[in-house]
Design an enzyme around this catalytic site. Structure first.
Site, PDB file in Angstrom:
ATOM      1  N   LYS A  87      19.028  -1.447 -12.901  1.00 15.53           N
ATOM      2  CA  LYS A  87      19.466  -0.685 -14.082  1.00 15.53           C
ATOM      3  C   LYS A  87      20.783   0.035 -13.815  1.00 15.53           C
ATOM      4  O   LYS A  87      21.707  -0.011 -14.635  1.00 15.53           O
ATOM      5  CB  LYS A  87      18.394   0.319 -14.501  1.00 15.53           C
ATOM      6  N   ASP A 145      16.614   1.151 -20.296  1.00 13.26           N
ATOM      7  CA  ASP A 145      15.927   2.394 -19.956  1.00 13.26           C
ATOM      8  C   ASP A 145      14.780   2.588 -20.937  1.00 13.26           C
ATOM      9  O   ASP A 145      14.439   1.678 -21.705  1.00 13.26           O
ATOM     10  CB  ASP A 145      16.903   3.577 -19.987  1.00 13.26           C
TER      11      ASP A 145
END
Length: 212
Positions: A120, A138
């Site tokens: 991420k 997210d």
């Protein structure tokens, strides 16, 4: 969602905000990398408060190593998990100097080899600093993708892969920020603002909230 609905979804968000960006405050790829590492399980607002004081003191791998882990902890002590994050920031600074001449690398493999940097974080840096068409999933993006029916998935990687398949190419560069901002301010977890949502009619979520 159908391809036509997805295209219209992003067309509307693009009209409202043609150049979306991160709410983390930074001026260099290294500052961005540090801010993203610090933002894990923390708010952008909280990270910005800390980095406003940190970056004038130390905002390069060299200056952070000179500052040292203990002093870094004091600068970021208001952020959750600050002990582990301080250790990672110091370690990644050393590795950047050792392997990359102090520069932030622009490839996923090299970014993910840095301490504290997962997929991420790498996606955020690749997209925001280097303009790559990546999507860092997210909690906000995961929620929007599943709620709307755009790219449902049981985990973040499934959602990421799904989004990369269905987001039209002309919107892929900014899709990450449109989705995260939409999830943060409109398609909220507890009290989604469906009556004010600009893409309400395109969303397939059966539990849309009504105006109060």
């Amino acid at each position: 969602m159908t391809p036509a609905e997805i295209d219209e979804f992003f067309a509307r968000l693009a009209e409202l905000d043609p150049e979306p960006g991160t709410e983390l405050e930074y001026s260099t790829p290294f500052e961005l990398l540090v801010a993203v590492v610090l933002s894990a399980q923390a708010t952008d607002v909280g990270v910005n408060k800390a980095t406003k004081k940190l970056f004038p003191v130390a905002n390069t791998p060299w200056s952070l190593l000179d500052l040292g882990e203990e002093k870094l902890k004091r600068h970021i002590s208001t952020i959750g998990l600050y002990n582990a994050k301080a250790a990672n920031v110091i370690a990644l600074s050393a590795l950047l100097l050792e392997r990359h001449g102090g520069e932030v690398p622009a490839t996923r493999a090299e970014l993910e080899a840095l301490p504290g940097v997962g997929r991420k974080t790498a996606n955020v840096v690749l997209n925001t600093a280097f303009g790559e068409e990546t999507i860092a999933v997210d909690t906000h993006i995961f929620r929007v993708a599943n709620r709307t029916g755009m790219a449902p998935g049981k985990d973040v990687r499934a959602v990421e892969d799904g989004l990369l398949r269905v987001v039209p190419s002309q919107y892929r560069r900014h899709a990450h920020h449109w989705l995260i901002l939409h999830g943060r301010y409109t398609c909220k977890a507890r009290k989604p603002e469906c009556p004010a949502c600009p893409v309400r009619d395109l969303c397939h979520w059966p539990e849309k909230t009504a105006a109060t």
